[in-house]
Design a protein around this motif. Structure first.
Motif, mmCIF file in Angstrom:
data_model
loop_
_atom_site.group_PDB
_atom_site.id
_atom_site.type_symbol
_atom_site.label_atom_id
_atom_site.label_comp_id
_atom_site.label_asym_id
_atom_site.label_seq_id
_atom_site.Cartn_x
_atom_site.Cartn_y
_atom_site.Cartn_z
ATOM 1 N N PHE A 120 0.823 -1.214 0.000
ATOM 2 C CA PHE A 120 0.000 0.000 0.000
ATOM 3 C C PHE A 120 0.861 1.271 0.000
ATOM 4 C CE2 PHE A 120 -2.657 3.320 1.753
ATOM 5 C CZ PHE A 120 -3.877 3.103 1.143
ATOM 6 N N THR A 121 1.699 1.421 0.984
ATOM 7 C CA THR A 121 2.508 2.651 1.110
ATOM 8 C C THR A 121 3.516 2.806 -0.030
ATOM 9 O OG1 THR A 121 2.215 2.666 3.504
ATOM 10 C CG2 THR A 121 4.066 3.947 2.620
ATOM 11 N N PRO A 122 4.290 1.770 -0.395
ATOM 12 C CA PRO A 122 5.222 1.929 -1.517
ATOM 13 C C PRO A 122 4.548 2.370 -2.812
ATOM 14 C CG PRO A 122 5.714 -0.088 -0.324
ATOM 15 C CD PRO A 122 4.425 0.440 0.243
ATOM 16 N N LEU A 123 3.351 1.825 -3.110
ATOM 17 C CA LEU A 123 2.676 2.215 -4.343
ATOM 18 C C LEU A 123 2.178 3.655 -4.275
ATOM 19 C CD1 LEU A 123 0.641 -0.999 -5.315
ATOM 20 C CD2 LEU A 123 2.648 -0.059 -6.463
ATOM 21 N N ILE A 124 1.660 4.067 -3.132
ATOM 22 C CA ILE A 124 1.213 5.466 -2.983
ATOM 23 C C ILE A 124 2.393 6.429 -3.141
ATOM 24 C CG2 ILE A 124 0.593 7.110 -1.151
ATOM 25 C CD1 ILE A 124 -1.804 5.599 -0.546
ATOM 26 N N GLU A 125 3.566 5.985 -2.691
ATOM 27 C CA GLU A 125 4.757 6.836 -2.773
ATOM 28 C C GLU A 125 5.394 6.813 -4.157
ATOM 29 O OE1 GLU A 125 7.203 5.326 0.351
ATOM 30 O OE2 GLU A 125 6.131 6.427 1.937
ATOM 31 N N GLY A 126 4.823 6.039 -5.093
ATOM 32 C CA GLY A 126 5.316 6.029 -6.469
ATOM 33 C C GLY A 126 6.480 5.090 -6.722
ATOM 34 N N LYS A 127 6.747 4.182 -5.810
ATOM 35 C CA LYS A 127 7.870 3.261 -5.973
ATOM 36 C C LYS A 127 7.504 2.098 -6.886
ATOM 37 C CE LYS A 127 9.824 4.268 -1.406
ATOM 38 N NZ LYS A 127 10.118 3.721 -0.052
ATOM 39 N N ASP A 128 8.496 1.552 -7.581
ATOM 40 C CA ASP A 128 8.304 0.330 -8.349
ATOM 41 C C ASP A 128 8.276 -0.851 -7.380
ATOM 42 O OD1 ASP A 128 8.458 1.993 -10.482
ATOM 43 O OD2 ASP A 128 10.318 1.185 -11.313
ATOM 44 N N VAL A 129 7.367 -1.792 -7.629
ATOM 45 C CA VAL A 129 7.147 -2.874 -6.670
ATOM 46 C C VAL A 129 6.978 -4.203 -7.395
ATOM 47 C CG1 VAL A 129 5.484 -3.822 -5.018
ATOM 48 C CG2 VAL A 129 6.108 -1.412 -4.892
ATOM 49 N N ILE A 130 7.593 -5.258 -6.845
ATOM 50 C CA ILE A 130 7.265 -6.634 -7.224
ATOM 51 C C ILE A 130 6.538 -7.241 -6.036
ATOM 52 C CG2 ILE A 130 8.175 -8.952 -7.657
ATOM 53 C CD1 ILE A 130 10.443 -7.707 -9.218
ATOM 54 N N GLY A 131 5.301 -7.678 -6.241
ATOM 55 C CA GLY A 131 4.499 -8.253 -5.165
ATOM 56 C C GLY A 131 4.236 -9.725 -5.415
ATOM 57 N N ILE A 132 4.810 -10.584 -4.593
ATOM 58 C CA ILE A 132 4.613 -12.034 -4.706
ATOM 59 C C ILE A 132 3.742 -12.487 -3.544
ATOM 60 C CG2 ILE A 132 5.728 -14.286 -4.873
ATOM 61 C CD1 ILE A 132 6.484 -12.437 -7.143
ATOM 62 N N SER A 133 2.608 -13.117 -3.866
ATOM 63 C CA SER A 133 1.675 -13.547 -2.835
ATOM 64 C C SER A 133 0.886 -14.742 -3.351
ATOM 65 C CB SER A 133 0.724 -12.403 -2.476
ATOM 66 O OG SER A 133 -0.185 -12.780 -1.474
#
Length: 434
Positions: A39-52
């Motif tokens: 949630f927070t990384p995406l709001i801050e505009g960061k690139d993210v790899i989410g594995i779930s």
């Protein structure tokens, strides 16, 4: 008692009032691990790899923070790419429900649909587009879709989108976007390309893997039924007679799938089929029939193994073995989603049983041998005498006749042994001479 009553604060408390109200309307409780962590990384505009793990709410995980950053009526800002038409339609439906709470428009763009109608819809200037990479690139090349203002691109089922057969198309789509765009990659499994993002997309994303800490998925029984290939249609037919049965059946190739569907239909079993050679409308109709419980079985290839959410699906059946452990993860992920329980049944013969155990060994799951008996799935092998079919014919009366008491045993003349060669058939030769 909910989290607010206990005084616990989580990321969903940071949502705008409209999104928070919809969260509560859907009776969602605490967010899943992936929803919390990205949630927070995406709001801050960061690139993210989410594995779930599958069924843990990854679509909502990236949708909610992005809706907090989108400016209404400011043109296209988010593009979500998916590997299949079915998944694009499903993702678009989920995103659209949340987006309309904050007056944001969503449009799906998928291959197989009427492109003229899609171009007309683009005049509504949606802020979010969800679609397949091929169709989005096609419309972009026609200069009917401007990607130069896109702020964020999400790759849903990223490991599949980043395989060699789709990678080039995805890179072309991304190349039409600004160099400083935000990127999100979401999947249940990863591949080698996902570890080389600077090379492929000039991106160095934050890696968030919650596989070992997520507790939102339900209990899954991973079982197998040993049966010869020629009897698998009969086993599936018997499974459909279980109470409240509904099963997604995976078959590796289309030709075999069609054959199995015809055999089941001939046996009076209600089935629908879903594979890549069907038209878009036929595929949607098959899914709808299955979701509405109008058919008990949906026969499919791996086209349905990724992302598709079939609410309350109790059984996944593997008519054929998965080719890889990743395939098994995605197939089994169609059941036991968001807290529900489910069963994954794999049909194997003796040779396949050993091969199957090798495929899933790295997953560290417990495989349970199961048996179909008496209208139930049981975990103990029934006694051999109990497995005799009721319909089997009684023994012939001749076999059952008893010998009469005290009846004399007829004498059986003993054969003469060790006849000399020149003595054999002497009588026959003598008659011939006469």
């Amino acid at each position: 008692m909910n989290d607010r009553e206990t005084g616990k604060l989580h990321t969903m408390d940071k949502l705008t009032n409209e999104l928070q109200a919809y969260w509560e309307k859907l009776a969602y409780n605490q967010p899943s691990a992936i929803q919390e962590k990205v949630f927070t990384p995406l709001i801050e505009g960061k690139d993210v790899i989410g594995i779930s793990p599958t069924g843990t709410g990854k679509t909502v995980a990236y949708t909610l923070p992005l809706l907090e950053t989108i400016v209404p009526k400011a043109g296209l800002q988010v593009v979500i790419l998916t590997p299949s038409q079915e998944l694009a339609v499903q993702v678009a439906a989920v995103v659209k429900e949340w987006a309309k709470q904050v007056d944001i428009k969503v449009q799906p763009l998928i291959g197989g649909a009427n492109i003229k109608r899609q171009l007309e819809k683009l005049r509504d200037k949606p802020e979010i587009i969800v679609g397949t990479a091929g169709r989005i690139l096609e419309i972009s090349d026609l200069k009917k879709l401007k990607l130069h203002q896109v702020k964020t691109v999400i790759l849903d089922e990223a490991d599949h989108l980043l395989q060699q057969d789709q990678l080039a198309t995805v890179r072309k789509v991304v190349a039409n976007m600004p160099n400083e765009r935000q990127m999100g990659f979401f999947s249940a499994t990863s591949n080698e390309i996902m570890t080389e993002m600077p090379k492929w997309f000039n991106s160095d994303p934050l890696w968030i893997d919650v596989t070992n800490e997520d507790e939102s998925h339900g209990t899954v029984v991973h079982g197998y039924i040993e049966t010869p290939t020629r009897k698998r249609v009969e086993v599936i037919k018997r499974l459909t007679q279980l109470p409240d049965f509904s099963g997604l059946v995976f078959i590796n190739n289309v030709a075999n799938l069609v054959t199995v569907a015809e055999k089941l239909s001939y046996e009076g079993v209600s089935v629908a089929v879903l594979h890549g050679e069907k038209y878009k409308t036929e595929r949607q109709h098959a899914l709808q029939q299955f979701r509405n419980k109008k058919v008990k079985l949906l026969l499919t290839t791996d086209v349905a193994s990724r992302g598709l959410d079939i609410h309350g699906l109790p059984y996944v059946i593997q008519y054929d073995l998965p080719m890889t452990k990743e395939s098994y993860i995605h197939r089994s992920g169609r059941t036991a989603r968001m807290g529900a329980d489910g069963t994954v049944l794999t049909l194997v013969n003796d040779r396949e049983r050993r091969e199957f155990k090798k495929i899933v060994e790295p997953l560290e799951i417990e495989l349970t041998p199961l048996y179909l008996f008496g209208g139930e799935i049981v975990t103990e092998r029934p006694e051999q005498t109990e497995q005799v079919e009721v319909e089997s014919k009684p023994a012939s009366p001749k076999v059952k006749k008893e010998k009469k008491k005290n009846a004399p045993t007829p004498e059986i003349p003993k054969k003469r042994k060790n006849k000399k060669k020149d003595q054999k058939n002497k009588g026959a030769r003598r008659k011939t001479k006469e």
